[in-house]
Design an enzyme around this catalytic site. Structure first.
Site, mmCIF file in Angstrom:
data_model
loop_
_atom_site.group_PDB
_atom_site.id
_atom_site.type_symbol
_atom_site.label_atom_id
_atom_site.label_comp_id
_atom_site.label_asym_id
_atom_site.label_seq_id
_atom_site.Cartn_x
_atom_site.Cartn_y
_atom_site.Cartn_z
ATOM 1 N N TYR A 1 32.713 58.111 36.049
ATOM 2 C CA TYR A 1 33.246 57.712 37.267
ATOM 3 C C TYR A 1 32.699 58.473 38.351
ATOM 4 O O TYR A 1 33.173 58.606 39.513
ATOM 5 C CB TYR A 1 34.594 58.042 36.771
ATOM 6 C CG TYR A 1 35.424 56.992 36.381
ATOM 7 C CD1 TYR A 1 35.526 56.420 36.295
ATOM 8 C CD2 TYR A 1 35.163 57.447 34.982
ATOM 9 C CE1 TYR A 1 35.531 54.435 35.058
ATOM 10 C CE2 TYR A 1 35.902 55.836 33.806
ATOM 11 C CZ TYR A 1 36.018 55.186 34.168
ATOM 12 O OH TYR A 1 36.745 54.257 32.864
ATOM 13 N N ASN B 1 43.590 49.287 41.863
ATOM 14 C CA ASN B 1 43.102 49.693 40.440
ATOM 15 C C ASN B 1 43.540 50.129 39.463
ATOM 16 O O ASN B 1 43.588 50.841 39.516
ATOM 17 C CB ASN B 1 41.065 50.621 40.472
ATOM 18 C CG ASN B 1 40.613 50.654 39.357
ATOM 19 O OD1 ASN B 1 41.308 50.691 38.352
ATOM 20 N ND2 ASN B 1 40.183 51.819 39.999
ATOM 21 N N ASP C 1 51.821 39.155 37.771
ATOM 22 C CA ASP C 1 53.088 38.788 37.848
ATOM 23 C C ASP C 1 53.651 38.691 39.305
ATOM 24 O O ASP C 1 54.203 38.204 39.932
ATOM 25 C CB ASP C 1 53.855 38.151 36.472
ATOM 26 C CG ASP C 1 53.836 37.601 35.327
ATOM 27 O OD1 ASP C 1 52.413 36.748 35.915
ATOM 28 O OD2 ASP C 1 54.601 37.737 34.593
ATOM 29 N N HIS D 1 37.047 48.154 40.645
ATOM 30 C CA HIS D 1 36.647 49.178 39.705
ATOM 31 C C HIS D 1 35.370 49.965 39.514
ATOM 32 O O HIS D 1 34.228 49.414 40.285
ATOM 33 C CB HIS D 1 36.249 47.743 37.812
ATOM 34 C CG HIS D 1 37.740 47.111 37.612
ATOM 35 N ND1 HIS D 1 38.629 47.293 36.829
ATOM 36 C CD2 HIS D 1 37.891 46.114 38.082
ATOM 37 C CE1 HIS D 1 39.288 46.878 36.886
ATOM 38 N NE2 HIS D 1 39.410 46.497 37.534
ATOM 39 N N ILE D 2 35.579 51.525 39.849
ATOM 40 C CA ILE D 2 34.566 51.772 39.659
ATOM 41 C C ILE D 2 33.568 51.532 38.778
ATOM 42 O O ILE D 2 32.950 51.987 39.621
ATOM 43 C CB ILE D 2 34.904 53.471 39.429
ATOM 44 C CG1 ILE D 2 35.991 53.889 41.047
ATOM 45 C CG2 ILE D 2 33.970 54.128 40.091
ATOM 46 C CD1 ILE D 2 36.577 54.841 40.652
ATOM 47 N N SER D 3 33.586 51.456 37.523
ATOM 48 C CA SER D 3 32.330 51.126 37.289
ATOM 49 C C SER D 3 32.386 49.798 36.374
ATOM 50 O O SER D 3 33.413 48.895 36.965
ATOM 51 C CB SER D 3 32.521 51.895 35.640
ATOM 52 O OG SER D 3 34.094 51.121 34.695
#
Length: 139
Positions: free
Chosen positions: A22, A71, A84, A97-99
């Site tokens: 990260y 995220n 939902d 998403h960082i990765s």
């Protein structure tokens, strides 16, 4: 234009947690840079480690903000309730998403929440947030 970034569990530890995955920068430091880069939009930020708080925040801003960047971290792969909540609001949502979730464990390959979003950005590091904001500005 108002856009909010909503981060889920453990993202308060960015810069400390698994820096090989990260990075070394805290999200708060990155957010200050992002506000400069995207100065033509009013950016807000919220982070919680609690699923209910994330749902409450989506409900709170989902009818008044122009866009939402999420995220939702581990909840991405487990939370029908968050999916939902995204489906229930009119504001467009982009998942970040960082990765690269598809280069990680198999359970991370599925995203309940992403199925309810306008799009998903994965694996581009913190830069993905900027791309998501720019996309929402262009909608």
């Amino acid at each position: 234009m108002q856009i909010i970034i909503i981060n889920g569990p453990n993202l308060n530890l960015l810069g400390k947690r698994e820096p090989e995955v990260y990075g070394h920068q805290t999200f708060e430091d990155y957010f200050e840079q992002l506000k400069t880069t995207c100065s033509d939009v009013e950016l807000h930020y919220f982070q919680s480690n609690h699923e209910g708080a994330l749902i409450d925040k989506l409900h709170e801003v989902g009818f008044s903000y122009d866009g939402i960047v999420v995220n939702l971290a581990g909840y991405t792969h487990t939370s029908v309730a968050l999916a939902d909540a995204i489906a229930a609001i009119p504001a467009p949502v982009v998942e970040v998403h960082i990765s690269n979730i598809h280069a990680r464990e198999a359970f991370r390959h599925h995203t309940y929440t992403g199925a309810k979003c306008k799009g998903i950005i994965s694996g581009l590091g913190l830069k993905g947030y900027e791309f998501a904001v720019k996309y929402l500005q262009e909608l």
